[in-house]
Design a protein around this motif. Structure first.
Motif, PDB file in Angstrom:
ATOM      1  N   GLY A   1       0.945  -1.203  -0.006  1.00 18.54           N
ATOM      2  CA  GLY A   1       0.239  -0.080  -0.021  1.00 18.54           C
ATOM      3  C   GLY A   1       0.847   1.319   0.081  1.00 18.54           C
ATOM      4  O   GLY A   1       0.420   2.366  -0.544  1.00 18.54           O
ATOM      5  N   TYR A   2       2.167   1.353   0.879  1.00 19.31           N
ATOM      6  CA  TYR A   2       2.995   2.374   0.827  1.00 19.31           C
ATOM      7  C   TYR A   2       3.604   2.577  -0.575  1.00 19.31           C
ATOM      8  O   TYR A   2       3.598   3.676  -0.929  1.00 19.31           O
ATOM      9  N   ALA A   3       3.718   1.559  -1.149  1.00 19.74           N
ATOM     10  CA  ALA A   3       4.597   1.449  -2.476  1.00 19.74           C
ATOM     11  C   ALA A   3       3.526   2.415  -3.611  1.00 19.74           C
ATOM     12  O   ALA A   3       3.575   3.044  -4.302  1.00 19.74           O
ATOM     13  N   ASP A   4       2.230   1.842  -3.375  1.00 19.26           N
ATOM     14  CA  ASP A   4       1.224   2.188  -4.171  1.00 19.26           C
ATOM     15  C   ASP A   4       0.941   3.808  -3.977  1.00 19.26           C
ATOM     16  O   ASP A   4       0.952   4.530  -5.203  1.00 19.26           O
ATOM     17  N   LYS A   5       0.775   3.975  -2.798  1.00 19.56           N
ATOM     18  CA  LYS A   5       0.348   5.667  -2.416  1.00 19.56           C
ATOM     19  C   LYS A   5       1.553   6.474  -2.895  1.00 19.56           C
ATOM     20  O   LYS A   5       1.243   7.562  -3.444  1.00 19.56           O
ATOM     21  N   ARG A   6       2.668   5.831  -2.845  1.00 16.48           N
ATOM     22  CA  ARG A   6       3.766   6.752  -3.407  1.00 16.48           C
ATOM     23  C   ARG A   6       3.983   6.520  -4.736  1.00 16.48           C
ATOM     24  O   ARG A   6       5.232   7.245  -5.427  1.00 16.48           O
ATOM     25  N   ASN A   7       3.223   6.031  -5.476  1.00 14.37           N
ATOM     26  CA  ASN A   7       3.439   5.849  -7.042  1.00 14.37           C
ATOM     27  C   ASN A   7       4.946   5.122  -7.221  1.00 14.37           C
ATOM     28  O   ASN A   7       5.667   5.688  -8.255  1.00 14.37           O
ATOM     29  N   ILE A   8       5.534   4.421  -6.456  1.00 15.30           N
ATOM     30  CA  ILE A   8       6.695   3.634  -6.759  1.00 15.30           C
ATOM     31  C   ILE A   8       6.460   2.485  -7.688  1.00 15.30           C
ATOM     32  O   ILE A   8       5.687   1.680  -7.478  1.00 15.30           O
ATOM     33  N   PRO A   9       7.121   2.360  -8.837  1.00 23.48           N
ATOM     34  CA  PRO A   9       6.677   1.779  -9.895  1.00 23.48           C
ATOM     35  C   PRO A   9       7.080   0.152  -9.830  1.00 23.48           C
ATOM     36  O   PRO A   9       6.320  -0.811 -10.224  1.00 23.48           O
ATOM     37  N   TYR A  10       8.185  -0.111  -8.857  1.00 21.68           N
ATOM     38  CA  TYR A  10       8.426  -1.382  -8.651  1.00 21.68           C
ATOM     39  C   TYR A  10       8.605  -2.004  -7.227  1.00 21.68           C
ATOM     40  O   TYR A  10       9.203  -0.951  -6.521  1.00 21.68           O
ATOM     41  N   THR A  11       8.461  -3.309  -7.014  1.00 20.70           N
ATOM     42  CA  THR A  11       8.723  -3.751  -5.587  1.00 20.70           C
ATOM     43  C   THR A  11       9.715  -4.920  -5.923  1.00 20.70           C
ATOM     44  O   THR A  11       9.438  -5.663  -6.714  1.00 20.70           O
ATOM     45  N   VAL A  12      10.517  -5.352  -5.005  1.00 22.24           N
ATOM     46  CA  VAL A  12      10.999  -6.486  -4.834  1.00 22.24           C
ATOM     47  C   VAL A  12      10.738  -7.447  -3.739  1.00 22.24           C
ATOM     48  O   VAL A  12      10.778  -7.046  -2.343  1.00 22.24           O
ATOM     49  N   LEU A  13      10.321  -8.584  -3.940  1.00 22.11           N
ATOM     50  CA  LEU A  13       9.950  -9.508  -2.769  1.00 22.11           C
ATOM     51  C   LEU A  13      11.179 -10.568  -2.805  1.00 22.11           C
ATOM     52  O   LEU A  13      11.497 -11.122  -3.724  1.00 22.11           O
ATOM     53  N   ALA A  14      11.753 -10.740  -1.815  1.00 21.38           N
ATOM     54  CA  ALA A  14      13.020 -11.444  -1.360  1.00 21.38           C
ATOM     55  C   ALA A  14      12.896 -12.063  -0.082  1.00 21.38           C
ATOM     56  O   ALA A  14      13.239 -11.482   0.956  1.00 21.38           O
ATOM     57  N   GLY A  15      12.382 -13.402  -0.159  1.00 19.47           N
ATOM     58  CA  GLY A  15      12.110 -14.116   1.204  1.00 19.47           C
ATOM     59  C   GLY A  15      13.341 -15.132   1.050  1.00 19.47           C
ATOM     60  O   GLY A  15      14.102 -15.349   0.365  1.00 19.47           O
ATOM     61  N   GLY A  16      12.992 -16.399   1.861  1.00 15.06           N
ATOM     62  CA  GLY A  16      13.829 -17.571   2.062  1.00 15.06           C
ATOM     63  C   GLY A  16      14.221 -18.081   0.566  1.00 15.06           C
ATOM     64  O   GLY A  16      15.497 -18.449   0.501  1.00 15.06           O
ATOM     65  N   ASP A  17      13.187 -18.480  -0.149  1.00 11.69           N
ATOM     66  CA  ASP A  17      13.289 -19.201  -1.430  1.00 11.69           C
ATOM     67  C   ASP A  17      14.421 -18.310  -2.141  1.00 11.69           C
ATOM     68  O   ASP A  17      15.337 -18.675  -2.762  1.00 11.69           O
ATOM     69  N   GLU A  18      14.055 -16.965  -2.279  1.00 10.46           N
ATOM     70  CA  GLU A  18      14.777 -16.128  -3.200  1.00 10.46           C
ATOM     71  C   GLU A  18      16.381 -16.203  -2.592  1.00 10.46           C
ATOM     72  O   GLU A  18      17.540 -16.141  -3.462  1.00 10.46           O
ATOM     73  N   MET A  19      16.462 -15.863  -1.293  1.00 13.38           N
ATOM     74  CA  MET A  19      17.888 -16.063  -0.608  1.00 13.38           C
ATOM     75  C   MET A  19      18.579 -16.988  -1.107  1.00 13.38           C
ATOM     76  O   MET A  19      19.786 -17.175  -1.344  1.00 13.38           O
ATOM     77  N   GLN A  20      17.969 -18.400  -0.987  1.00 12.64           N
ATOM     78  CA  GLN A  20      18.606 -19.771  -1.286  1.00 12.64           C
ATOM     79  C   GLN A  20      19.155 -19.713  -2.702  1.00 12.64           C
ATOM     80  O   GLN A  20      20.372 -20.039  -3.103  1.00 12.64           O
ATOM     81  N   ALA A  21      18.097 -18.969  -3.768  1.00  8.37           N
ATOM     82  CA  ALA A  21      18.481 -19.049  -5.096  1.00  8.37           C
ATOM     83  C   ALA A  21      19.334 -17.808  -5.613  1.00  8.37           C
ATOM     84  O   ALA A  21      19.712 -17.830  -6.769  1.00  8.37           O
ATOM     85  N   GLU A  22      19.554 -16.995  -4.328  1.00  6.37           N
ATOM     86  CA  GLU A  22      20.275 -15.828  -4.975  1.00  6.37           C
ATOM     87  C   GLU A  22      19.627 -15.081  -6.095  1.00  6.37           C
ATOM     88  O   GLU A  22      20.191 -14.499  -6.922  1.00  6.37           O
ATOM     89  N   THR A  23      18.266 -15.020  -5.869  1.00  6.50           N
ATOM     90  CA  THR A  23      17.417 -14.313  -6.986  1.00  6.50           C
ATOM     91  C   THR A  23      16.483 -13.204  -6.189  1.00  6.50           C
ATOM     92  O   THR A  23      16.687 -13.092  -4.960  1.00  6.50           O
ATOM     93  N   PHE A  24      15.780 -12.496  -7.121  1.00  8.47           N
ATOM     94  CA  PHE A  24      14.907 -11.391  -6.461  1.00  8.47           C
ATOM     95  C   PHE A  24      13.588 -11.437  -7.225  1.00  8.47           C
ATOM     96  O   PHE A  24      13.790 -11.593  -8.514  1.00  8.47           O
ATOM     97  N   THR A  25      12.669 -11.430  -6.589  1.00  8.71           N
ATOM     98  CA  THR A  25      11.312 -11.436  -7.287  1.00  8.71           C
ATOM     99  C   THR A  25      10.834  -9.900  -7.472  1.00  8.71           C
ATOM    100  O   THR A  25      10.614  -9.250  -6.542  1.00  8.71           O
ATOM    101  N   LEU A  26      10.754  -9.427  -8.634  1.00  5.48           N
ATOM    102  CA  LEU A  26      10.771  -8.108  -9.012  1.00  5.48           C
ATOM    103  C   LEU A  26       9.179  -7.985  -9.661  1.00  5.48           C
ATOM    104  O   LEU A  26       8.778  -8.603 -10.387  1.00  5.48           O
TER     105      LEU A  26
END
Lengths: 456, 456
Positions: free
Chosen positions: B410-435
């Motif tokens: 919601g914060y990203a939305d209100k501030r009109n930030i075009p991208y978010t990155v979600l990086a949890g345990g899976d991403e950390m293990q795979a050394e990736t980022f969900t954009l």
């Protein structure tokens, strides 16, 4: 009537060379603020007096510049009060506005006033002048710029981590290597006061400790004794004076000293989190150092405290500082908004960069080429070229008068303009320009296309 | 004690969106100033009162904000004078400094004070706030910025030519097409007064003429009659009300009307030079128009006068103005320094660009990507990436607290930030980022290198 012009003491005129250098520093800071997600706000130069008065202590109140009410300001002043001829009592009757003293209180006012438009956590930066009726002295002015970045609305320690990185980013970008970011925590200071049994003397204790740099260990102890801190307490403090070594060693010593203080241990953990995270992420050119004698603005800060020292070879003292405060907006009725912020000391950073020769040579407000004026027709020919060069973003000028060539060349010389163009009848006929490189004296006849390429 | 916060009337807080748009205008103006060879100076916000008082007429003196002396300001006030309780007489005794009212008088003071460091002709620009205790109304503020460029030290008409081009350059760069640069010459006005036999009523005559837009031909004539200008004189003026057509036609009419006036013909020649040169060099998007009814600031200007009108579809009036003055620095004891300058009306230009939708979309203080915070370890993984992106100049943020994902999104939305990155345990293990692209909702798992490339 002619007056010999001057400016008020403690204020400054800035010449083109100075403005350009100041802008270089401010633009670098702004760029970093933006990259870190801080957004600019601006507040008015003067605030209602009751917004500012009482927020900086008695001394602060005295140093605030008050603005005289407009018009017949004495009309509404009560005769009895007026006849007392008391400056202090008269002031609030004839002055309702005052120049801002810092950017922090106006920021708090802004946050409360605009709370419904703001998405928290709110990361704002603000670069504006402030005014203080301080006695002017070397490096202290009555008008100066503050450069502040703050986040309000979250207690997360990631923000302290971010501010350490931000300091490093700005000073690295300014090529100012070797600054030391000193860090302490107000909770550690509270913890120390607690374990030595002097919690009620926290302020006296930290004010004394803060002077370690200046008056040494014996001086600090003497001042503590004068303030009524017991010998037993001072003895318990002894390890503090020996704090040295790596961050881990300092943390170990503090854990040992503060094991019985809950708040003290909380401070140690906060410092430990910031230090270990930063050591993993790495800084570019700055160093982060735990300094348990750092106290700054104790009545204000509640968590982390920062102060940035210039590289050791420059005797300059602090070039930045900041910290965590838990209740900034409470004074304006909005409770429980935690904030943390840092500021940059523009004037001192300027002096440091100047002393170390760190302003890039490209930082100048300079014109690239001056067209010499040989008369109306020639000037017209020149002006058409000047106009085209400017559209390409090339800083070009035509000397406005067809005076002696020596005078025009002298003007280019004095202003350090690197190129001149001489274009008289021959050049006009051949549709060329004689481009002169001022330093080497070398001259070339070139077409406009070549001219443009050489000056780009 | 909690206060309901507010700011003084006539002043403004600027939100991030507003600051960024204002800076866009100011940076565009600065860029053009620089390309034209103007150099920045800055002067203090307050000047000694005697530098400002008496320079703007009685009305100006009243509108100047005075600063109360610090400390016990009544101590040195004479008892007899004090007992009169006269605001006007008391003011100079309790106030020695005042906020600047414009940038022109401080500039004159600067030139005289620093005359030995300045290489003339001196082309300076200055963009700073000024303060006036005017009654606030729509579009009129007590604190506002002025953007001025002036050249002092030469009488060359090439400078007038240059200023016309500079106006055109700025408004073209702002994509504000169709502004009209109106030009007149004080000497033409003097010439007209002369040929109609009313030289001694020059000011009344021009003040009336200046109102043609508002009150029409009959209104102007009525006012002239009231001021005692004769019927014969008004009759002689008749051709002026019919001035129209091309620049050449207007010039022909003026030459005919003013043939017997030396100063009038000089003004016509000056206008002719500027018009013909500009028509040869060409303007990008602005129009230059001779307007014989333009009078502005008559007591001040001595040659060319400019005023810029916004495109006709916007009802805004003047968005800039300026002219030639022959003795600006004389008030401070430096005689015979001719100058010419123009200024830009920042607040009105802002309103015009807003109304016409001309602010580029890229003009925002916006963060490109927000990293969602899933907890301490995940935040650490994210922070390392954030830190690297920032070093590449990409505006990135980590949400400081590991709160509910909905709140962070919601914060990203209100501030009109075009991208978010979600990086949890899976991403950390795979050394990736969900954009995640916020608008489309599209998500991709990417490496850091891919992430950086996508956000660049």
């Amino acid at each position: 009537m002619a007056q010999k012009p001057s400016i008020p003491k403690g204020t400054r005129d800035f010449s083109p060379a100075e403005v350009v250098k100041r802008n270089y520093i401010m633009d670098t800071i702004k760029d970093c603020f933006t990259t870190y997600g801080f957004q600019p706000i601006e507040t008015p130069s003067f605030e209602n007096s009751d917004t500012l008065m009482g927020k900086y202590g008695d001394e602060g109140d005295r140093l605030i510049f008050k603005i005289l009410n407009s018009g017949d300001f004495l009309r509404k002043v009560d005769d009895a009060l007026y006849s007392e001829k008391d400056s202090g009592k008269l002031t609030p009757k004839i002055s309702e506005k005052a120049l801002r003293y810092d950017l922090t209180v106006p920021f708090a006012r802004y946050v409360v006033q605009h709370q419904n438009e703001i998405d928290f956590p709110f990361k704002r930066y603000q670069i504006q002048p402030v005014w203080r009726a301080d006695r002017p002295q070397k490096g202290r002015f009555r008008e100066f710029f503050q450069c502040d970045a703050d986040v309000v609305g979250s207690k997360s320690l990631w923000q302290e981590v971010e501010f350490v990185e931000l300091y490093d980013a700005v000073f690295s970008k300014l090529n100012l290597e070797g600054v030391t970011i000193k860090m302490n925590n107000r909770k550690i200071l509270s913890g120390i006061a607690e374990v030595i049994g002097e919690s009620d003397k926290l302020i006296d204790f930290t004010v004394a400790l803060d002077k370690l740099d200046k008056i040494g260990e014996d001086g600090v102890k003497k001042e503590m004794r004068e303030k009524g801190i017991t010998e037993t307490a001072i003895e318990k403090l002894q390890p503090l004076f020996q704090v040295s070594g790596t961050a881990s060693e300092k943390l170990a010593l503090l854990k040992d000293l503060l094991s019985s203080s809950e708040i003290g241990m909380q401070g140690v953990q906060e410092v430990e989190f910031i230090v270990s995270t930063i050591s993993e992420i790495g800084l570019q050119t700055a160093m982060l150092e735990i300094d348990v004698t750092l106290a700054r603005g104790l009545n204000y800060y509640t968590g982390a405290i920062f102060e940035v020292a210039a590289p050791e070879q420059v005797k300059m003292g602090s070039i930045g500082g900041g910290g965590r405060y838990d209740d900034l907006t409470g004074i304006f009725g909005l409770k429980n908004i935690s904030g943390v912020g840092i500021s940059f000391g523009l004037d001192r950073i300027y002096l440091v960069l100047e002393e170390l020769g760190l302003f890039p040579e490209t930082v100048s407000a300079n014109t690239k080429v001056l067209f010499i004026n040989f008369g109306e027709e020639e000037a017209f020919y020149a002006m058409k070229a000047v106009s085209k060069l400017r559209k390409e973003g090339i800083t070009a000028e035509l000397y406005p008068d067809a005076t002696k060539m020596g005078k025009q060349m002298g003007y280019a010389d004095k202003r350090n303009i690197p190129y001149t163009v001489l274009a008289g009848g021959d050049e006009m006929q051949a549709e060329t320009f004689t481009l002169k490189h001022m330093k080497s004296g070398k001259q070339d006849a070139v077409s406009f296309t070549e001219l443009r390429a050489k000056l780009k």
